[in-house]
Design a protein around this motif. Structure first.
Motif, mmCIF file in Angstrom:
data_model
loop_
_atom_site.group_PDB
_atom_site.id
_atom_site.type_symbol
_atom_site.label_atom_id
_atom_site.label_comp_id
_atom_site.label_asym_id
_atom_site.label_seq_id
_atom_site.Cartn_x
_atom_site.Cartn_y
_atom_site.Cartn_z
ATOM 1 N N ASP A 187 58.814 50.458 -13.824
ATOM 2 C CA ASP A 187 58.101 51.170 -14.894
ATOM 3 C C ASP A 187 56.645 50.722 -14.967
ATOM 4 O OD1 ASP A 187 60.377 52.583 -15.670
ATOM 5 O OD2 ASP A 187 61.016 51.007 -17.052
ATOM 6 N N TYR A 188 56.451 49.408 -14.869
ATOM 7 C CA TYR A 188 55.097 48.861 -14.934
ATOM 8 C C TYR A 188 54.239 49.378 -13.782
ATOM 9 C CZ TYR A 188 51.374 45.323 -14.950
ATOM 10 O OH TYR A 188 50.163 44.683 -14.950
ATOM 11 N N PHE A 189 54.827 49.396 -12.583
ATOM 12 C CA PHE A 189 54.053 49.848 -11.429
ATOM 13 C C PHE A 189 53.792 51.350 -11.483
ATOM 14 C CE2 PHE A 189 53.304 51.061 -7.008
ATOM 15 C CZ PHE A 189 52.298 50.157 -6.705
ATOM 16 N N PHE A 190 54.688 52.099 -12.102
ATOM 17 C CA PHE A 190 54.450 53.537 -12.280
ATOM 18 C C PHE A 190 53.148 53.765 -13.038
ATOM 19 C CE2 PHE A 190 54.764 57.412 -14.767
ATOM 20 C CZ PHE A 190 55.171 58.351 -13.824
ATOM 21 N N LEU A 191 52.928 52.961 -14.077
ATOM 22 C CA LEU A 191 51.691 53.089 -14.855
ATOM 23 C C LEU A 191 50.467 52.719 -14.002
ATOM 24 C CD1 LEU A 191 52.898 51.403 -18.174
ATOM 25 C CD2 LEU A 191 52.980 53.821 -17.558
ATOM 26 N N ILE A 192 50.604 51.651 -13.211
ATOM 27 C CA ILE A 192 49.497 51.215 -12.361
ATOM 28 C C ILE A 192 49.189 52.258 -11.287
ATOM 29 C CG2 ILE A 192 48.766 49.470 -10.689
ATOM 30 C CD1 ILE A 192 50.382 47.428 -12.218
ATOM 31 N N ARG A 193 50.252 52.785 -10.667
ATOM 32 C CA ARG A 193 50.058 53.739 -9.570
ATOM 33 C C ARG A 193 49.338 54.997 -10.038
ATOM 34 N NH1 ARG A 193 55.011 54.156 -8.036
ATOM 35 N NH2 ARG A 193 55.472 56.104 -9.118
ATOM 36 N N ASN A 194 49.638 55.430 -11.267
ATOM 37 C CA ASN A 194 48.972 56.624 -11.779
ATOM 38 C C ASN A 194 47.507 56.373 -12.115
ATOM 39 O OD1 ASN A 194 50.753 59.180 -12.370
ATOM 40 N ND2 ASN A 194 52.072 57.384 -12.650
ATOM 41 N N ILE A 252 46.888 51.086 -4.330
ATOM 42 C CA ILE A 252 47.900 50.032 -4.397
ATOM 43 C C ILE A 252 49.184 50.538 -3.763
ATOM 44 C CG2 ILE A 252 49.297 48.567 -5.893
ATOM 45 C CD1 ILE A 252 47.128 48.535 -7.908
ATOM 46 N N ILE A 253 49.757 49.714 -2.899
ATOM 47 C CA ILE A 253 51.036 50.025 -2.259
ATOM 48 C C ILE A 253 52.048 48.974 -2.702
ATOM 49 C CG2 ILE A 253 52.268 50.258 -0.069
ATOM 50 C CD1 ILE A 253 49.597 51.060 1.208
ATOM 51 N N PHE A 254 53.162 49.444 -3.210
ATOM 52 C CA PHE A 254 54.199 48.545 -3.716
ATOM 53 C C PHE A 254 55.482 48.771 -2.936
ATOM 54 C CE2 PHE A 254 57.756 47.790 -6.716
ATOM 55 C CZ PHE A 254 57.583 46.441 -6.918
ATOM 56 N N GLU A 255 56.086 47.668 -2.458
ATOM 57 C CA GLU A 255 57.313 47.774 -1.667
ATOM 58 C C GLU A 255 58.324 46.752 -2.154
ATOM 59 O OE1 GLU A 255 58.881 47.124 2.951
ATOM 60 O OE2 GLU A 255 56.730 47.068 2.486
ATOM 61 N N ASN A 256 59.503 47.233 -2.501
ATOM 62 C CA ASN A 256 60.590 46.357 -2.938
ATOM 63 C C ASN A 256 61.670 46.332 -1.864
ATOM 64 O OD1 ASN A 256 62.578 44.914 -4.231
ATOM 65 N ND2 ASN A 256 63.130 46.552 -5.656
ATOM 66 N N ILE A 292 51.531 44.977 -2.206
ATOM 67 C CA ILE A 292 52.381 44.020 -2.904
ATOM 68 C C ILE A 292 53.811 44.221 -2.423
ATOM 69 C CG2 ILE A 292 53.184 43.192 -5.138
ATOM 70 C CD1 ILE A 292 50.663 44.401 -6.374
ATOM 71 N N GLN A 293 54.435 43.125 -1.986
ATOM 72 C CA GLN A 293 55.800 43.183 -1.469
ATOM 73 C C GLN A 293 56.729 42.273 -2.267
ATOM 74 O OE1 GLN A 293 54.432 42.204 2.727
ATOM 75 N NE2 GLN A 293 56.096 43.638 3.188
ATOM 76 N N LEU A 294 57.908 42.785 -2.555
ATOM 77 C CA LEU A 294 58.986 41.986 -3.109
ATOM 78 C C LEU A 294 60.080 41.911 -2.053
ATOM 79 C CD1 LEU A 294 59.415 43.408 -6.737
ATOM 80 C CD2 LEU A 294 57.902 41.586 -5.955
ATOM 81 N N LEU A 295 60.506 40.700 -1.699
ATOM 82 C CA LEU A 295 61.572 40.518 -0.729
ATOM 83 C C LEU A 295 62.303 39.226 -1.020
ATOM 84 C CD1 LEU A 295 59.940 39.267 2.562
ATOM 85 C CD2 LEU A 295 58.524 40.194 0.745
ATOM 86 N N VAL A 334 57.277 37.059 -3.521
ATOM 87 C CA VAL A 334 56.272 38.037 -3.944
ATOM 88 C C VAL A 334 55.025 37.780 -3.116
ATOM 89 C CG1 VAL A 334 54.971 39.016 -5.856
ATOM 90 C CG2 VAL A 334 57.248 38.017 -6.272
ATOM 91 N N LYS A 335 54.594 38.799 -2.379
ATOM 92 C CA LYS A 335 53.511 38.613 -1.411
ATOM 93 C C LYS A 335 52.486 39.730 -1.571
ATOM 94 C CE LYS A 335 54.900 37.645 2.720
ATOM 95 N NZ LYS A 335 55.475 37.782 4.095
ATOM 96 N N ASN A 336 51.223 39.361 -1.475
ATOM 97 C CA ASN A 336 50.165 40.385 -1.481
ATOM 98 C C ASN A 336 49.003 39.948 -0.606
ATOM 99 O OD1 ASN A 336 49.681 38.680 -4.227
ATOM 100 N ND2 ASN A 336 47.700 39.343 -3.405
ATOM 101 N N ASN A 337 48.317 40.929 -0.008
ATOM 102 C CA ASN A 337 47.089 40.606 0.722
ATOM 103 C C ASN A 337 46.012 40.208 -0.281
ATOM 104 O OD1 ASN A 337 47.220 43.353 -0.149
ATOM 105 N ND2 ASN A 337 45.409 43.823 1.075
#
Length: 357
Positions: free
Chosen positions: A232-239, A245-249, A287-290, A298-301
């Motif tokens: 939900d939080y990332f939905f707000l950010i993406r819009n 921003i690229i988010f991958e879970n 941003i990656q979640l794995l 949690v990893k990000n460039n």
């Protein structure tokens, strides 16, 4: 101030020394005030041997208790395993004490008369030592459990204070004017062009704020709830940032369904990545979640912004402290210049039940 290890050693030594005096007093061939070579050899053997027995028993008991904590549904089975181990271990240790005492006395001091009428098993000595072992084992378990409950209570109070700070930090980041202003600005730009998207945006914003307010009252939440909140939080950010921003879970489904986490932990790390880095559609923030076997990752460039004031790292410090109450493994933070990675210990249902029930 003495260390806990030294305190434990002093207590165990004192208990064993006192028990050894009882056996010396009960042995008609020895005088409690006699400091002969035979008496000193017996004392050194008895005290050293039973200290080793106690420490080995404590180590194995700790392993069984840890296994029990990891698999609470097998609690009864581990309790039986604990009892059977100590029954067999205590009986064996008592019998070996009898044999070593007997043959040592015969070989070193030629005390044939003293052992002439004593059977090889010496049931009086063996069962006395075994009974004392089981009494001390029970008392040790009770004392350790009481200390553990006290430690958990202290940790719970500390955790409440940390959660109060965490709740303040998250609420501040979510409710401060620029967040709401940016969210409402995005909403105003889409409400006239895509009514369905605007409706979804309002729902997600409401769920995000509700989660922050309600879940931060808890010490741990299911990882599945945290992932839903992050979506939900990332939905707000993406819009707001669109393709910047690229988010991958990529967290395994079994981990998501069976793990727990302090509330808003993942959101904090995502927010930090967005706040401290510069990015664009041509050079997006990724941003990656794995996960690996026992950690969430949690990893990000990384491409630091120049207009951000120097960070106090209060959020990361708070995150480390909260996790330290539930796991002996630390939150691991690695800054490699072009990449920022955080390892969070995977917490289990037993951690949740211990602090939330």
């Amino acid at each position: 101030m003495r260390s806990p290890w030294l305190n434990k050693f002093i207590i165990r030594f004192s208990v064993i020394f006192f028990i050894h005096l009882i056996f010396v007093a009960g042995d008609a061939t020895m005088d409690i005030w006699d400091f002969s070579t035979r008496r000193l050899v017996f004392s050194m053997f008895f005290i050293t041997y039973w200290l080793v027995i106690w420490y080995v028993a404590g180590y194995i008991n700790l392993i069984i208790h840890n296994k029990q904590a990891i698999s609470p549904k097998y609690k009864a089975g581990y309790n039986w395993l604990l009892f059977l181990f100590n029954f067999g271990y205590g009986l064996s240790a008592a019998f070996i004490t009898n044999l070593v005492y007997r043959f040592g006395d015969l070989y070193l001091f030629k005390s044939y008369d003293a052992w002439e009428d004593v059977p090889i098993g010496n049931p009086e000595l063996t069962m006395s030592l075994f009974s004392l072992y089981m009494i001390i084992f029970t008392a040790d378990i009770f004392f350790s459990s009481a200390m553990k409950r006290k430690e958990d209570q202290i940790k719970m109070e500390e955790l409440k204070r940390e959660n109060t700070l965490a709740q303040y930090l998250v609420l501040k980041s979510q409710l401060e004017p620029h967040f709401l202003f940016n969210s409402l600005s995005v909403l105003s730009s889409i409400i006239h062009t895509d009514i369905n998207l605007a409706e979804e945006f309002i729902i997600r914003l409401s769920k995000t704020l509700r989660y922050v307010i309600e879940k931060n009252e808890l010490t741990l939440v299911p990882l599945a709830d945290e992932i839903s909140f992050v979506d939900d939080y990332f939905f707000l950010i993406r819009n707001r940032f669109e393709k910047s921003i690229i988010f991958e879970n990529s967290i395994e489904a079994s981990i998501i369904q069976n793990s727990y986490i302090p509330p808003a932990s993942l959101q904090l790390l995502i927010e930090n990545a967005v706040k401290h880095n510069k990015f664009s559609s041509d050079d997006p923030l990724q941003i990656q979640l794995l996960n690996d076997k026992d950690s969430l990752i949690v990893k990000n460039n990384k491409d630091m912004r120049n207009d951000v004031s120097e960070s106090t790292n209060r959020g990361l410090i708070n995150l480390k402290q909260r996790f330290s109450y539930f796991s002996d493994r630390r939150v691991n933070i690695v800054d490699e210049g072009s990449e920022f990675t955080v390892w969070l210990p995977i917490l289990t249902k037993s951690d949740y039940e211990r602090f939330n029930i």
